[in-house]
Scaffold this motif. Structure first.
Motif, PDB file in Angstrom:
ATOM      1  N   LEU A 100     -15.374  10.753   2.056  1.00 35.63           N
ATOM      2  CA  LEU A 100     -14.939  11.612   3.138  1.00 35.63           C
ATOM      3  C   LEU A 100     -16.113  11.911   4.078  1.00 35.63           C
ATOM      4  O   LEU A 100     -17.226  12.202   3.634  1.00 35.63           O
ATOM      5  CB  LEU A 100     -14.407  12.921   2.544  1.00 35.63           C
ATOM      6  N   THR A 101     -15.825  11.872   5.389  1.00 30.84           N
ATOM      7  CA  THR A 101     -16.876  12.154   6.377  1.00 30.84           C
ATOM      8  C   THR A 101     -16.500  13.280   7.313  1.00 30.84           C
ATOM      9  O   THR A 101     -17.111  13.434   8.375  1.00 30.84           O
ATOM     10  CB  THR A 101     -17.188  10.887   7.194  1.00 30.84           C
ATOM     11  N   GLY A 102     -15.489  14.050   6.972  1.00 31.12           N
ATOM     12  CA  GLY A 102     -15.098  15.156   7.841  1.00 31.12           C
ATOM     13  C   GLY A 102     -13.905  15.890   7.267  1.00 31.12           C
ATOM     14  O   GLY A 102     -13.823  16.103   6.063  1.00 31.12           O
ATOM     15  N   ASN A 103     -12.974  16.267   8.128  1.00 27.98           N
ATOM     16  CA  ASN A 103     -11.780  17.001   7.725  1.00 27.98           C
ATOM     17  C   ASN A 103     -10.881  16.124   6.851  1.00 27.98           C
ATOM     18  O   ASN A 103     -10.426  15.065   7.293  1.00 27.98           O
ATOM     19  CB  ASN A 103     -11.020  17.454   8.972  1.00 27.98           C
ATOM     20  N   TYR A 104     -10.598  16.576   5.658  1.00 23.88           N
ATOM     21  CA  TYR A 104      -9.867  15.716   4.719  1.00 23.88           C
ATOM     22  C   TYR A 104      -8.402  15.506   5.104  1.00 23.88           C
ATOM     23  O   TYR A 104      -7.738  14.654   4.543  1.00 23.88           O
ATOM     24  CB  TYR A 104      -9.968  16.227   3.286  1.00 23.88           C
ATOM     25  N   TYR A 105      -7.877  16.285   6.041  1.00 17.14           N
ATOM     26  CA  TYR A 105      -6.508  16.081   6.512  1.00 17.14           C
ATOM     27  C   TYR A 105      -6.375  14.815   7.359  1.00 17.14           C
ATOM     28  O   TYR A 105      -5.281  14.304   7.558  1.00 17.14           O
ATOM     29  CB  TYR A 105      -6.047  17.269   7.357  1.00 17.14           C
ATOM     30  N   LEU A 106      -7.491  14.346   7.892  1.00 18.01           N
ATOM     31  CA  LEU A 106      -7.471  13.243   8.844  1.00 18.01           C
ATOM     32  C   LEU A 106      -7.774  11.915   8.156  1.00 18.01           C
ATOM     33  O   LEU A 106      -8.835  11.737   7.562  1.00 18.01           O
ATOM     34  CB  LEU A 106      -8.499  13.492   9.953  1.00 18.01           C
ATOM     35  N   ALA A 107      -6.855  10.962   8.277  1.00 16.41           N
ATOM     36  CA  ALA A 107      -7.052   9.660   7.659  1.00 16.41           C
ATOM     37  C   ALA A 107      -8.316   8.979   8.173  1.00 16.41           C
ATOM     38  O   ALA A 107      -9.001   8.276   7.425  1.00 16.41           O
ATOM     39  CB  ALA A 107      -5.829   8.778   7.925  1.00 16.41           C
ATOM     40  N   ALA A 108      -8.632   9.182   9.436  1.00 16.05           N
ATOM     41  CA  ALA A 108      -9.804   8.527  10.035  1.00 16.05           C
ATOM     42  C   ALA A 108     -11.121   8.999   9.432  1.00 16.05           C
ATOM     43  O   ALA A 108     -12.157   8.369   9.664  1.00 16.05           O
ATOM     44  CB  ALA A 108      -9.800   8.755  11.540  1.00 16.05           C
ATOM     45  N   ARG A 109     -11.105  10.075   8.684  1.00 10.14           N
ATOM     46  CA  ARG A 109     -12.342  10.637   8.106  1.00 10.14           C
ATOM     47  C   ARG A 109     -12.625  10.110   6.704  1.00 10.14           C
ATOM     48  O   ARG A 109     -13.571  10.550   6.066  1.00 10.14           O
ATOM     49  CB  ARG A 109     -12.261  12.155   8.093  1.00 10.14           C
ATOM     50  N   TRP A 110     -11.780   9.196   6.215  1.00  7.78           N
ATOM     51  CA  TRP A 110     -11.995   8.578   4.906  1.00  7.78           C
ATOM     52  C   TRP A 110     -12.424   7.131   5.130  1.00  7.78           C
ATOM     53  O   TRP A 110     -11.792   6.398   5.871  1.00  7.78           O
ATOM     54  CB  TRP A 110     -10.726   8.644   4.074  1.00  7.78           C
ATOM     55  N   ASP A 111     -13.478   6.708   4.446  1.00  8.77           N
ATOM     56  CA  ASP A 111     -14.059   5.392   4.713  1.00  8.77           C
ATOM     57  C   ASP A 111     -13.420   4.252   3.931  1.00  8.77           C
ATOM     58  O   ASP A 111     -13.419   3.117   4.405  1.00  8.77           O
ATOM     59  CB  ASP A 111     -15.556   5.412   4.394  1.00  8.77           C
ATOM     60  N   TYR A 112     -12.921   4.530   2.720  1.00  3.33           N
ATOM     61  CA  TYR A 112     -12.424   3.446   1.870  1.00  3.33           C
ATOM     62  C   TYR A 112     -11.013   3.753   1.388  1.00  3.33           C
ATOM     63  O   TYR A 112     -10.707   4.901   1.037  1.00  3.33           O
ATOM     64  CB  TYR A 112     -13.348   3.230   0.662  1.00  3.33           C
ATOM     65  N   TRP A 113     -10.193   2.691   1.342  1.00  2.85           N
ATOM     66  CA  TRP A 113      -8.780   2.818   1.002  1.00  2.85           C
ATOM     67  C   TRP A 113      -8.366   1.766  -0.009  1.00  2.85           C
ATOM     68  O   TRP A 113      -8.916   0.655  -0.019  1.00  2.85           O
ATOM     69  CB  TRP A 113      -7.925   2.637   2.263  1.00  2.85           C
ATOM     70  N   GLY A 114      -7.379   2.129  -0.819  1.00  2.00           N
ATOM     71  CA  GLY A 114      -6.746   1.138  -1.673  1.00  2.00           C
ATOM     72  C   GLY A 114      -5.702   0.367  -0.896  1.00  2.00           C
ATOM     73  O   GLY A 114      -5.490   0.595   0.301  1.00  2.00           O
ATOM     74  N   GLN A 115      -5.000  -0.537  -1.598  1.00  2.00           N
ATOM     75  CA  GLN A 115      -4.010  -1.391  -0.946  1.00  2.00           C
ATOM     76  C   GLN A 115      -2.647  -0.714  -0.848  1.00  2.00           C
ATOM     77  O   GLN A 115      -1.766  -1.191  -0.128  1.00  2.00           O
ATOM     78  CB  GLN A 115      -3.882  -2.725  -1.704  1.00  2.00           C
ATOM     79  N   GLY A 116      -2.472   0.378  -1.583  1.00  5.33           N
ATOM     80  CA  GLY A 116      -1.231   1.137  -1.541  1.00  5.33           C
ATOM     81  C   GLY A 116      -0.244   0.742  -2.620  1.00  5.33           C
ATOM     82  O   GLY A 116      -0.277  -0.376  -3.149  1.00  5.33           O
ATOM     83  N   THR A 117       0.643   1.670  -2.939  1.00  6.43           N
ATOM     84  CA  THR A 117       1.723   1.423  -3.887  1.00  6.43           C
ATOM     85  C   THR A 117       3.003   2.018  -3.311  1.00  6.43           C
ATOM     86  O   THR A 117       2.992   3.145  -2.793  1.00  6.43           O
ATOM     87  CB  THR A 117       1.392   2.003  -5.279  1.00  6.43           C
ATOM     88  N   GLN A 118       4.082   1.262  -3.378  1.00  8.87           N
ATOM     89  CA  GLN A 118       5.339   1.676  -2.757  1.00  8.87           C
ATOM     90  C   GLN A 118       6.087   2.659  -3.648  1.00  8.87           C
ATOM     91  O   GLN A 118       6.280   2.406  -4.848  1.00  8.87           O
ATOM     92  CB  GLN A 118       6.226   0.453  -2.507  1.00  8.87           C
ATOM     93  N   VAL A 119       6.520   3.750  -3.052  1.00 12.84           N
ATOM     94  CA  VAL A 119       7.393   4.719  -3.722  1.00 12.84           C
ATOM     95  C   VAL A 119       8.695   4.785  -2.920  1.00 12.84           C
ATOM     96  O   VAL A 119       8.659   5.030  -1.711  1.00 12.84           O
ATOM     97  CB  VAL A 119       6.742   6.108  -3.793  1.00 12.84           C
ATOM     98  N   THR A 120       9.796   4.534  -3.594  1.00 11.81           N
ATOM     99  CA  THR A 120      11.105   4.590  -2.950  1.00 11.81           C
ATOM    100  C   THR A 120      11.984   5.556  -3.726  1.00 11.81           C
ATOM    101  O   THR A 120      12.165   5.409  -4.933  1.00 11.81           O
ATOM    102  CB  THR A 120      11.760   3.207  -2.911  1.00 11.81           C
ATOM    103  N   VAL A 121      12.508   6.562  -3.018  1.00  5.35           N
ATOM    104  CA  VAL A 121      13.363   7.577  -3.630  1.00  5.35           C
ATOM    105  C   VAL A 121      14.764   7.417  -3.069  1.00  5.35           C
ATOM    106  O   VAL A 121      14.975   7.569  -1.858  1.00  5.35           O
ATOM    107  CB  VAL A 121      12.826   8.993  -3.369  1.00  5.35           C
ATOM    108  N   SER A 122      15.702   7.121  -3.943  1.00  6.83           N
ATOM    109  CA  SER A 122      17.089   6.936  -3.506  1.00  6.83           C
ATOM    110  C   SER A 122      17.857   8.244  -3.609  1.00  6.83           C
ATOM    111  O   SER A 122      17.597   9.073  -4.485  1.00  6.83           O
ATOM    112  CB  SER A 122      17.769   5.866  -4.352  1.00  6.83           C
ATOM    113  N   SER A 123      18.819   8.403  -2.702  1.00  5.74           N
ATOM    114  CA  SER A 123      19.606   9.652  -2.682  1.00  5.74           C
ATOM    115  C   SER A 123      20.843   9.549  -3.549  1.00  5.74           C
ATOM    116  O   SER A 123      21.183   8.489  -4.055  1.00  5.74           O
ATOM    117  CB  SER A 123      20.007   9.975  -1.248  1.00  5.74           C
TER     118      SER A 123
END
Length: 123
Positions: A100-123
């Motif tokens: 983190l390089t600043g306000n943690y609410y802001l995505a632009a303030r984080w330097d490294y990211w994972g590839q992501g994992t999909q979450v799908t919630v059905s109604s």
């Protein structure tokens, strides 16, 4: 090199639960705060949860407060996101982030990211 690998996503019915994990490597995990973000199709990446380096301080987006819990295991270099009472609007790709390089609410303030994992919630 810094590597973040998310897992635990999937398809769940509304009201159900999932536990996401993010395994970290390539840096001193216990020295860095961690964050979870999510991105739904056609929307910007948004803040979900924050945890400081020793796990004593956490924060959540208003939309998930009381339903999601962030935690970390510094011995296993892993951060978790326990998601309960899931809603269809929680459907998104979930990402963990570090350095983190600043306000943690802001995505632009984080330097490294994972590839992501999909979450799908059905109604």
């Amino acid at each position: 090199q810094v590597q973040l690998v998310e897992s635990g996503g999937g398809l769940v019915q509304a009201g159900g639960s999932l536990r996401l994990s993010c395994a970290a490597s390539g840096f001193t995990f216990s020295s860095y705060a961690m964050g979870w973000f999510r991105q739904a199709p056609g929307k910007e990446r948004e803040f979900v949860a924050f945890i400081n380096l020793n796990g004593m301080t956490t924060d959540y987006a208003h939309s998930v407060k009381g339903r999601f819990t962030i935690s970390r295991d510094n011995a296993k270099n892993t951060v978790f996101l326990q998601m309960n009472t899931l809603k269809p609007e929680d459907t998104a790709v979930y990402y963990c982030a570090t350095k983190l390089t600043g306000n943690y609410y802001l995505a632009a303030r984080w330097d490294y990211w994972g590839q992501g994992t999909q979450v799908t919630v059905s109604s």
